[in-house]
Every structure is written in structure tokens, then in C-alpha cells.
Design a protein around this motif. Structure first.
Motif, PDB file in Angstrom:
ATOM      1  N   PRO A  10       0.814  -1.225   0.000  1.00 54.82           N
ATOM      2  CA  PRO A  10       0.000   0.000   0.000  1.00 54.82           C
ATOM      3  C   PRO A  10       0.848   1.277   0.000  1.00 54.82           C
ATOM      4  O   PRO A  10       0.408   2.301  -0.525  1.00 54.82           O
ATOM      5  CB  PRO A  10      -0.820  -0.115   1.294  1.00 54.82           C
ATOM      6  CG  PRO A  10      -0.820  -1.564   1.626  1.00 54.82           C
ATOM      7  CD  PRO A  10       0.486  -2.104   1.126  1.00 54.82           C
ATOM      8  N   ALA A  11       2.026   1.221   0.593  1.00 54.84           N
ATOM      9  CA  ALA A  11       2.887   2.406   0.636  1.00 54.84           C
ATOM     10  C   ALA A  11       3.317   2.828  -0.763  1.00 54.84           C
ATOM     11  O   ALA A  11       3.482   4.021  -1.038  1.00 54.84           O
ATOM     12  CB  ALA A  11       4.114   2.128   1.505  1.00 54.84           C
ATOM     13  N   VAL A  12       3.485   1.862  -1.663  1.00 58.14           N
ATOM     14  CA  VAL A  12       3.850   2.179  -3.046  1.00 58.14           C
ATOM     15  C   VAL A  12       2.689   2.873  -3.743  1.00 58.14           C
ATOM     16  O   VAL A  12       2.876   3.872  -4.451  1.00 58.14           O
ATOM     17  CB  VAL A  12       4.246   0.900  -3.800  1.00 58.14           C
ATOM     18  CG1 VAL A  12       4.472   1.199  -5.276  1.00 58.14           C
ATOM     19  CG2 VAL A  12       5.510   0.297  -3.200  1.00 58.14           C
ATOM     20  N   CYS A  13       1.494   2.343  -3.561  1.00 59.88           N
ATOM     21  CA  CYS A  13       0.304   2.957  -4.174  1.00 59.88           C
ATOM     22  C   CYS A  13       0.199   4.422  -3.766  1.00 59.88           C
ATOM     23  O   CYS A  13      -0.072   5.292  -4.605  1.00 59.88           O
ATOM     24  CB  CYS A  13      -0.960   2.213  -3.743  1.00 59.88           C
ATOM     25  SG  CYS A  13      -0.959   0.448  -4.118  1.00 59.88           S
ATOM     26  N   GLU A  14       0.439   4.666  -2.473  1.00 60.25           N
ATOM     27  CA  GLU A  14       0.321   6.039  -1.975  1.00 60.25           C
ATOM     28  C   GLU A  14       1.444   6.915  -2.527  1.00 60.25           C
ATOM     29  O   GLU A  14       1.205   8.046  -2.977  1.00 60.25           O
ATOM     30  CB  GLU A  14       0.363   6.034  -0.449  1.00 60.25           C
ATOM     31  CG  GLU A  14       0.176   7.410   0.167  1.00 60.25           C
ATOM     32  CD  GLU A  14       0.170   7.361   1.691  1.00 60.25           C
ATOM     33  OE1 GLU A  14       0.216   8.445   2.301  1.00 60.25           O
ATOM     34  OE2 GLU A  14       0.133   6.248   2.245  1.00 60.25           O
ATOM     35  N   ALA A  15       2.666   6.399  -2.518  1.00 64.00           N
ATOM     36  CA  ALA A  15       3.820   7.197  -2.941  1.00 64.00           C
ATOM     37  C   ALA A  15       3.747   7.575  -4.417  1.00 64.00           C
ATOM     38  O   ALA A  15       4.206   8.646  -4.818  1.00 64.00           O
ATOM     39  CB  ALA A  15       5.112   6.442  -2.652  1.00 64.00           C
ATOM     40  N   LEU A  16       3.164   6.693  -5.243  1.00 63.05           N
ATOM     41  CA  LEU A  16       3.152   6.925  -6.686  1.00 63.05           C
ATOM     42  C   LEU A  16       1.797   7.425  -7.202  1.00 63.05           C
ATOM     43  O   LEU A  16       1.592   7.492  -8.411  1.00 63.05           O
ATOM     44  CB  LEU A  16       3.541   5.645  -7.425  1.00 63.05           C
ATOM     45  CG  LEU A  16       4.952   5.111  -7.146  1.00 63.05           C
ATOM     46  CD1 LEU A  16       5.206   3.819  -7.928  1.00 63.05           C
ATOM     47  CD2 LEU A  16       6.011   6.150  -7.496  1.00 63.05           C
ATOM     48  N   SER A  17       0.907   7.761  -6.298  1.00 66.62           N
ATOM     49  CA  SER A  17      -0.445   8.143  -6.725  1.00 66.62           C
ATOM     50  C   SER A  17      -0.458   9.391  -7.609  1.00 66.62           C
ATOM     51  O   SER A  17      -1.319   9.528  -8.482  1.00 66.62           O
ATOM     52  CB  SER A  17      -1.341   8.357  -5.504  1.00 66.62           C
ATOM     53  OG  SER A  17      -0.791   9.386  -4.675  1.00 66.62           O
ATOM     54  N   ASP A  18       0.499  10.298  -7.405  1.00 68.35           N
ATOM     55  CA  ASP A  18       0.533  11.535  -8.203  1.00 68.35           C
ATOM     56  C   ASP A  18       1.816  11.636  -9.026  1.00 68.35           C
ATOM     57  O   ASP A  18       2.230  12.738  -9.404  1.00 68.35           O
ATOM     58  CB  ASP A  18       0.420  12.763  -7.281  1.00 68.35           C
ATOM     59  CG  ASP A  18      -0.920  12.812  -6.565  1.00 68.35           C
ATOM     60  OD1 ASP A  18      -1.945  12.499  -7.208  1.00 68.35           O
ATOM     61  OD2 ASP A  18      -0.931  13.147  -5.371  1.00 68.35           O
ATOM     62  N   CYS A  19       2.426  10.494  -9.315  1.00 71.45           N
ATOM     63  CA  CYS A  19       3.698  10.509 -10.053  1.00 71.45           C
ATOM     64  C   CYS A  19       3.467  10.926 -11.509  1.00 71.45           C
ATOM     65  O   CYS A  19       2.565  10.411 -12.185  1.00 71.45           O
ATOM     66  CB  CYS A  19       4.346   9.128  -9.998  1.00 71.45           C
ATOM     67  SG  CYS A  19       5.954   9.050 -10.795  1.00 71.45           S
ATOM     68  N   ALA A  20       4.287  11.849 -11.984  1.00 73.76           N
ATOM     69  CA  ALA A  20       4.130  12.339 -13.359  1.00 73.76           C
ATOM     70  C   ALA A  20       4.806  11.445 -14.385  1.00 73.76           C
ATOM     71  O   ALA A  20       4.538  11.559 -15.587  1.00 73.76           O
ATOM     72  CB  ALA A  20       4.704  13.757 -13.459  1.00 73.76           C
ATOM     73  N   LEU A  21       5.670  10.551 -13.938  1.00 77.48           N
ATOM     74  CA  LEU A  21       6.390   9.670 -14.864  1.00 77.48           C
ATOM     75  C   LEU A  21       5.491   8.519 -15.318  1.00 77.48           C
ATOM     76  O   LEU A  21       4.532   8.155 -14.628  1.00 77.48           O
ATOM     77  CB  LEU A  21       7.633   9.092 -14.183  1.00 77.48           C
ATOM     78  CG  LEU A  21       8.721  10.076 -13.763  1.00 77.48           C
ATOM     79  CD1 LEU A  21       9.813   9.342 -12.994  1.00 77.48           C
ATOM     80  CD2 LEU A  21       9.308  10.785 -14.977  1.00 77.48           C
ATOM     81  N   PRO A  22       5.794   7.890 -16.447  1.00 77.73           N
ATOM     82  CA  PRO A  22       5.099   6.659 -16.826  1.00 77.73           C
ATOM     83  C   PRO A  22       5.353   5.564 -15.780  1.00 77.73           C
ATOM     84  O   PRO A  22       6.509   5.325 -15.405  1.00 77.73           O
ATOM     85  CB  PRO A  22       5.738   6.282 -18.171  1.00 77.73           C
ATOM     86  CG  PRO A  22       6.343   7.538 -18.688  1.00 77.73           C
ATOM     87  CD  PRO A  22       6.759   8.316 -17.485  1.00 77.73           C
ATOM     88  N   VAL A  23       4.287   4.944 -15.301  1.00 79.69           N
ATOM     89  CA  VAL A  23       4.382   3.903 -14.265  1.00 79.69           C
ATOM     90  C   VAL A  23       3.635   2.663 -14.732  1.00 79.69           C
ATOM     91  O   VAL A  23       2.499   2.766 -15.223  1.00 79.69           O
ATOM     92  CB  VAL A  23       3.784   4.389 -12.926  1.00 79.69           C
ATOM     93  CG1 VAL A  23       3.775   3.258 -11.897  1.00 79.69           C
ATOM     94  CG2 VAL A  23       4.561   5.582 -12.383  1.00 79.69           C
ATOM     95  N   VAL A  24       4.268   1.499 -14.571  1.00 77.52           N
ATOM     96  CA  VAL A  24       3.589   0.221 -14.787  1.00 77.52           C
ATOM     97  C   VAL A  24       3.507  -0.478 -13.434  1.00 77.52           C
ATOM     98  O   VAL A  24       4.525  -0.658 -12.749  1.00 77.52           O
ATOM     99  CB  VAL A  24       4.337  -0.669 -15.802  1.00 77.52           C
ATOM    100  CG1 VAL A  24       3.637  -2.029 -15.917  1.00 77.52           C
ATOM    101  CG2 VAL A  24       4.392   0.015 -17.162  1.00 77.52           C
ATOM    102  N   ALA A  25       2.291  -0.847 -13.036  1.00 77.82           N
ATOM    103  CA  ALA A  25       2.066  -1.505 -11.751  1.00 77.82           C
ATOM    104  C   ALA A  25       2.063  -3.014 -11.929  1.00 77.82           C
ATOM    105  O   ALA A  25       1.566  -3.536 -12.928  1.00 77.82           O
ATOM    106  CB  ALA A  25       0.735  -1.041 -11.159  1.00 77.82           C
ATOM    107  N   VAL A  26       2.615  -3.703 -10.932  1.00 78.16           N
ATOM    108  CA  VAL A  26       2.651  -5.169 -10.933  1.00 78.16           C
ATOM    109  C   VAL A  26       2.137  -5.645  -9.580  1.00 78.16           C
ATOM    110  O   VAL A  26       2.449  -5.033  -8.547  1.00 78.16           O
ATOM    111  CB  VAL A  26       4.094  -5.682 -11.158  1.00 78.16           C
ATOM    112  CG1 VAL A  26       4.128  -7.212 -11.108  1.00 78.16           C
ATOM    113  CG2 VAL A  26       4.653  -5.183 -12.478  1.00 78.16           C
ATOM    114  N   GLY A  27       1.347  -6.722  -9.573  1.00 82.53           N
ATOM    115  CA  GLY A  27       0.876  -7.223  -8.284  1.00 82.53           C
ATOM    116  C   GLY A  27      -0.193  -8.279  -8.398  1.00 82.53           C
ATOM    117  O   GLY A  27      -0.295  -8.990  -9.397  1.00 82.53           O
TER     118      GLY A  27
END
Length: 400
Positions: free
Chosen positions: A72-89
Motif C-alpha cells: 500500500p505504501a507504493v500505491c500512496e507514494a506513486l499516486s501523483d507521479c508524473a512519470l510513466p508507471v507500470v504496476a505489478v501485483g
């Protein structure tokens, strides 16, 4: 005049995974395999455990991120990230559990659990249980596997038995093991148990050994992860479902590669099925009527390679050698010595096939009294020498 070709731009990519976990390591391996196969130029930022450096990750001065969103800490930290993000889980039954707006590569939890369940049914079992993890935000993926198990058993009209156990820590390990052993003793047997991970499967196996419960005759155990480290830490080899983690890593890298060149995949979800099952001793269930044979085989599985003899097996079971031999002839049509020898031979074959071990080393580690005796057993049972067996195994494993 020849034109010099401009080299491809090198992108700076952060991989937010816990390299101490086999699941994360294999995803990282899949990412690496994609880079090797495509010659993509990425500079990778990778900590052994990204959680140590998670603060400020949203300000990462790079080009893209692939991250483990089970935390969950990752979800919160990257919630407003401007970079391209690919989530895995993990996959989720409730679509609202996925992070909004991000491409998401998921392990298919229902298929993982279904594959394990089908395997246990195929082993002839009719009772089933699930060993999970305590409910917590960071264990949401484990609760998804519980849900998959519950749906499967409800569809079959079977009782649902789930134990989440206690959190495992050094101070609480004995209490957790004692509680687990008590649960195992109370379960109707024979029973097949799916563990949410290989680590939990190992905990189950240790509790069975502590309680004197025969594996797999009374309790068959299958984990999820196919963790090679876990296999080296158990006296009875554990069966395990092989997740499609490397494929998850390759797919995530492929999506991010496209996103770095302008593609967008908002909300796209890709479920990756398991690869298969590594079937080992812990689920090779064979219904037996004699409790003496069950106990004897349980002892042999653990100690065959330590040079045990028939007399020691009979002492453990608590019957005379002649009585035990009679039980073995009725149930298995072999002697106790032949059963011990079969386990030694299987262990030797596994060692020879997987590594460049010398025959002398294999003979010692598998409990043969001498190298010459091991040679004689191989010739009699397999029609070849240990070295010839090793060469055959290497040639059959080599790519065609």
C-alpha cells in the motif's frame, strides 16, 4: 561519406521491488530478460529492498517506473507521479482495488489456487484446507487467494477450512508453530492443504514434523512460488505452483518500453496465468491402510539419505522389524530396505541432474555406504552408471 547512426537514448528506470522475495526477484529477472532480448538501453535504479528508499520516490529524476503495487505504501507514494508507471501485483475480484489510471500486470490468483486444488483432487484427496496470512493491508493479495479457495469449495459443496495463523517472528515462532500443530491435529484426515506461499508451506511442514503427522499420507501440502531456497530448507521436498512471474516482468517491461515512446495504456489490466506445478514428495499422496507404513514412510522421507537402516525405522514406528516388513509387503509390495533405497536413488538422480556434482559427493550426500555401492545400484535399477545418467540428463535438458 558514411553516416554515423545515432545510438538509442538511454532511459533511467526505477524498479521498486523487494529483491529479498523470490516473487519479486523473478519479476526482475523477466524485466532483465526483456532488456537482453530487445537490447533496450535502460539504466536501472534498484535497491535490495525499495522500502528503505521509498520516501521521495515521486521526485525520482528518471524516465519511468515499474513497481510492486501489493505494498500500500507504493500505491500512496506513486499516486501523483508524473512519470510513466507500470504496476505489478495481485489480481483482485473487486476491480476498484486496482490503482486507477495505470496499466497493471497481475498474477492470476484464481488460476493459481485452482491449479493447486485440481492437483490435490488428482492425488485422491477429498478434504481440503487453506493456510493463509493474517489480515492486513499489505496482505491483500493473500486474502484474494482465500477468496478464490472459498469460491472453489463452495462450488463443489465442500466445507471451507481456512487458517490465517499468526505473524511469524523470532519471539513468536514457537507459539505460532504450536498453534498450527494443534490445528493440524484437529483436521479430519487425510487432507490436502494449499499454503498461500512456499514460506507458509514450509511452516506447515515443520508443524507436521513436530506433531508427528505423516506427510503426504495424512496431510498433503502444496505451496505457491516454487522457491528454490524453500526446497533446500525442508526435509521433505515441497510441491509448489509455479507463478508466471518472469512473464509478468517481461510484459511490464514491454508496456513501459512502449510508454517511453508515447503509448498510453490507462487502466489496462493483464492477468498472467501460472506456468504449472513442480510436483514433489509433499503431495504424492498414496492412501494406505496401515498406520505403521505411513509412519515408516514419513521417517524414511526425512532420513533416508542419512544412512538409516530398517531397524531404526522399526524402532521409530514402535513395532518389530519382522512385523514392519510384513506390513510393507502387504501395502507396498516391497521391503523397508527397498523403500529406503528408492529414496536414496531419487535424491541421487536429482543431484546429478541439477548440478556438476561428482559421483563421490553424491554418494556421500545421499547416504550410500560407498561409491561402488551407488554404482551397483544405478546399474541394477537404471542400466547405467551415475556419470552416464548425469550426461543423459544434461543432454535432455539442453535446448534443441
Amino acid at each position: 561519406m558514411t553516416r554515423t547512426q545515432t545510438p538509442p537514448r538511454t532511459h533511467r528506470i526505477a524498479l521498486l521491488f523487494n529483491a529479498n522475495k523470490v516473487y519479486d526477484r523473478e519479476i526482475i529477472t523477466g524485466i532483465g530478460n526483456y532488456l537482453l532480448s530487445t537490447r533496450v538501453a535502460w539504466d536501472l535504479f534498484l535497491e535490495e529492498d525499495f522500502r528503505c528508499r521509498l520516501e521521495g520516490i515521486e521526485r525520482f529524476d528518471g524516465d519511468g517506473i515499474i513497481a510492486d503495487f501489493d505494498d500500500p505504501a507504493v500505491c500512496e507514494a506513486l499516486s501523483d507521479c508524473a512519470l510513466p508507471v507500470v504496476a505489478v501485483g495481485s489480481s483482485y475480484e473487486d476491480a476498484s482495488q486496482y490503482p486507477p489510471g495505470l496499466p497493471y500486470i497481475a498474477t492470476d490468483n484464481p488460476k493459481l489456487v485452482s491449479l493447486a486444488f485440481t492437483h490435490l483432487i488428482g492425488a485422491g484427496l477429498q478434504r481440503f484446507a487453506f493456510y493463509s496470512l493474517p489480515e492486513a493491508p499489505e496482505n491483500r493479495w493473500a486474502q484474494q487467494r482465500e477468496l478464490a479457495f472459498t469460491h472453489l469449495l463452495n462450488a463443489e459443496g465442500l466445507d471451507v477450512e481456512i487458517n490465517r495463523g499468526l505473524p511469524t517472528s523470532a519471539p513468536g515462532w514457537n507459539k505460532a508453530s504450536e498453534q498450527l500443530a494443534a490445528w493440524l491435529k484437529d483436521l479430519p484426515k487425510p487432507v490436502g492443504i494449499i499454503a498461500v506461499t512456499d514460506a507458509r508451506a514450509r511452516h506447515l511442514l515443520q508443524a507436521c514434523l513436530m506433531a508427528g503427522i505423516a506427510v503426504p499420507e495424512e496431510v498433503a501440502i502444496i505451496g505457491i512460488d516454487n522457491d528454490p531456497l524453500t526446497r533446500t530448507l525442508t526435509r521433505i521436498p515441497l510441491s509448489s505452483v509455479i507463478q508466471g512471474t518472469e512473464e509478468m516482468g517481461r510484459t511490464a517491461a514491454h508496456l513501459l518500453h512502449q510508454m517511453l515512446h508515447g503509448a498510453r495504456f490507462p487502466g489496462r489490466r493483464i492477468l498472467v496465468p501460472p506456468v504449472g506445478i513442480n510436483v514433489l514428495e509433499s503431495t504424492k499422496h498414496q492412501p494406505l491402510s496401515s498406520p505403521y507404513v505411513m509412519r515408516a514412510r514419513h521417517f524414511i522421507r526425512q532420513y533416508a539419505c542419512q544412512g538409516i537402516r530398517t531397524e531404526q525405522v522399526a524402532d521409530y514406528v514402535g513395532v518389530s522389524r519382522s512385523s514392519l516388513e510384513e506390513y510393507f509387503r502387504r501395502e507396498l509390495q516391497c521391503t523397508v530396505h527397498q523403500e529406503i533405497l528408492r529414496h536414496k536413488l531419487d535424491a541421487a538422480k536429482t543431484m546429478l541432474a541439477k548440478r556438476d556434482a561428482s559421483s563421490a559427493e553424491v554418494a556421500i550426500r545421499c547416504g550410500f555406504t560407498s561409491l561402488q555401492y551407488m554404482y551397483a545400484v544405478f546399474r541394477r535399477e537404471l542400466g547405467c552408471t551415475p556419470r552416464e545418467y548425469q550426461e543423459r540428463a544434461k543432454s535432455s535438458a539442453a535446448p534443441g
